[in-house]
Write a protein that holds these residues in place. Structure first.
Motif, mmCIF file in Angstrom:
data_model
loop_
_atom_site.group_PDB
_atom_site.id
_atom_site.type_symbol
_atom_site.label_atom_id
_atom_site.label_comp_id
_atom_site.label_asym_id
_atom_site.label_seq_id
_atom_site.Cartn_x
_atom_site.Cartn_y
_atom_site.Cartn_z
ATOM 1 N N HIS A 154 11.191 56.670 -4.960
ATOM 2 C CA HIS A 154 11.849 57.207 -3.751
ATOM 3 C C HIS A 154 10.866 57.505 -2.624
ATOM 4 C CE1 HIS A 154 15.407 57.425 -6.184
ATOM 5 N NE2 HIS A 154 14.909 58.371 -6.966
ATOM 6 N N GLU A 155 9.657 56.964 -2.717
ATOM 7 C CA GLU A 155 8.680 57.176 -1.661
ATOM 8 C C GLU A 155 8.598 55.955 -0.742
ATOM 9 O OE1 GLU A 155 5.663 60.362 -3.809
ATOM 10 O OE2 GLU A 155 4.992 58.307 -3.487
ATOM 11 N N VAL A 156 8.137 56.224 0.488
ATOM 12 C CA VAL A 156 8.046 55.169 1.497
ATOM 13 C C VAL A 156 6.634 55.134 2.085
ATOM 14 C CG1 VAL A 156 8.943 54.306 3.695
ATOM 15 C CG2 VAL A 156 10.477 55.485 2.103
ATOM 16 N N LEU A 157 6.081 53.949 2.189
ATOM 17 C CA LEU A 157 4.802 53.764 2.861
ATOM 18 C C LEU A 157 5.113 53.359 4.299
ATOM 19 C CD1 LEU A 157 1.641 53.451 2.611
ATOM 20 C CD2 LEU A 157 2.094 51.008 2.268
ATOM 21 N N HIS A 158 4.695 54.189 5.251
ATOM 22 C CA HIS A 158 4.955 53.912 6.658
ATOM 23 C C HIS A 158 3.745 53.247 7.315
ATOM 24 C CE1 HIS A 158 7.923 57.159 5.833
ATOM 25 N NE2 HIS A 158 8.682 56.448 6.655
ATOM 26 N N LEU A 159 3.991 52.681 8.474
ATOM 27 C CA LEU A 159 2.913 52.035 9.219
ATOM 28 C C LEU A 159 1.814 53.037 9.565
ATOM 29 C CD1 LEU A 159 2.180 49.268 10.279
ATOM 30 C CD2 LEU A 159 3.446 49.766 12.380
ATOM 31 N N ARG A 160 2.191 54.272 9.814
ATOM 32 C CA ARG A 160 1.206 55.302 10.152
ATOM 33 C C ARG A 160 0.305 55.662 8.972
ATOM 34 N NH1 ARG A 160 6.152 58.147 10.425
ATOM 35 N NH2 ARG A 160 6.589 59.347 8.527
ATOM 36 N N ASP A 161 0.715 55.286 7.754
ATOM 37 C CA ASP A 161 -0.075 55.590 6.562
ATOM 38 C C ASP A 161 -1.198 54.580 6.323
ATOM 39 O OD1 ASP A 161 1.639 57.757 5.986
ATOM 40 O OD2 ASP A 161 3.061 56.397 5.009
ATOM 41 N N GLN A 176 7.725 52.901 11.357
ATOM 42 C CA GLN A 176 8.348 51.821 10.588
ATOM 43 C C GLN A 176 7.913 51.864 9.121
ATOM 44 O OE1 GLN A 176 8.904 47.750 12.399
ATOM 45 N NE2 GLN A 176 7.347 48.542 13.783
ATOM 46 N N ALA A 177 8.854 51.556 8.245
ATOM 47 C CA ALA A 177 8.550 51.479 6.812
ATOM 48 C C ALA A 177 7.862 50.154 6.507
ATOM 49 C CB ALA A 177 9.826 51.609 6.001
#
Length: 213
Positions: A154-161, A176-177
């Motif tokens: 249930h986790e999301v890696l975003h562009l900011r990460d 954005q994801a």
């Protein structure tokens, strides 16, 4: 620059058009054009065997050094046309870059590792495959790489990460994801929502009969 990204070419000043292109191809060469910062595009021909052998080393973000009759051009390969039936490259487009001038382009996002959420019953999905950036040609990365090993259920890696090189500016929305890990149930619900709904089309006469019943 790696020898694998060096190309030799000849300037093409005559014999244009489709018939001219066919003659170039019959001579085991490929018609191409270099466009970009100069007023006039440079029409060239490439050695077909050399280009085909090196093609796997090229990408939209790989800087290429093209020697045209002794004159050097630093370029990006933007597109090529291929005849799949014949296994033949028909035409190539290059974009010339200028040292010291900011370049805007898209680079691919490469994800490495195995998300831990997949070992918890989740399904890993990459949803963003490239990002638009701005930088000087010398700072152009071949891709942006991220390790997804710690991405849980249930986790999301975003562009900011993502870790972006210091001299590279991201132009896309950082919210954005890039990738997610979802449960199989969530994927099933998504598929059900996206599935087309069957609609029964009833002729006017049939509508009247159904209404009477």
């Amino acid at each position: 620059m790696s020898e694998k990204r060096n190309l030799s070419a000849k300037e093409r000043t005559t014999d244009f058009g489709s018939s001219g292109a066919r003659r170039v191809l019959r001579g085991k060469r490929i018609p191409a054009v270099i466009y970009g910062n100069k007023k006039n595009s440079v029409h060239i021909t490439l050695d077909a065997q050399e280009f085909t052998n090196k093609l796997r080393h090229f990408s939209e973000t790989a800087l290429l050094n093209i020697d045209v009759d002794g004159k050097k051009y630093e370029c990006l390969m933007k597109d090529y046309q291929e005849n799949l039936m014949r296994g033949e490259i028909k035409h190539v487009d290059f974009y010339e870059v200028t040292r010291g001038h900011v370049l805007r382009t898209k680079v691919s996002i490469t994800l490495t590792g195995s998300a831990k959420g997949t070992r918890e019953g989740g399904v890993f999905e990459q949803v963003l495959y490239e990002v638009e950036i701005e930088c000087l040609p010398k700072d152009l990365p071949e891709s942006i790489t991220a390790d997804v090993s710690k991405l849980g259920l249930h986790e999301v890696l975003h562009l900011r990460d993502l870790v972006i090189p210091a001299k590279v500016k991201v132009l896309d929305d950082l919210s954005q994801a890039v990738a997610t890990v979802k449960t199989l149930k969530a994927e099933a619900v998504k598929a059900e929502v996206e599935a087309p709904v069957a609609v029964e089309v009833v002729a006017p006469a049939e509508k009247e009969d159904k209404a009477k019943k």
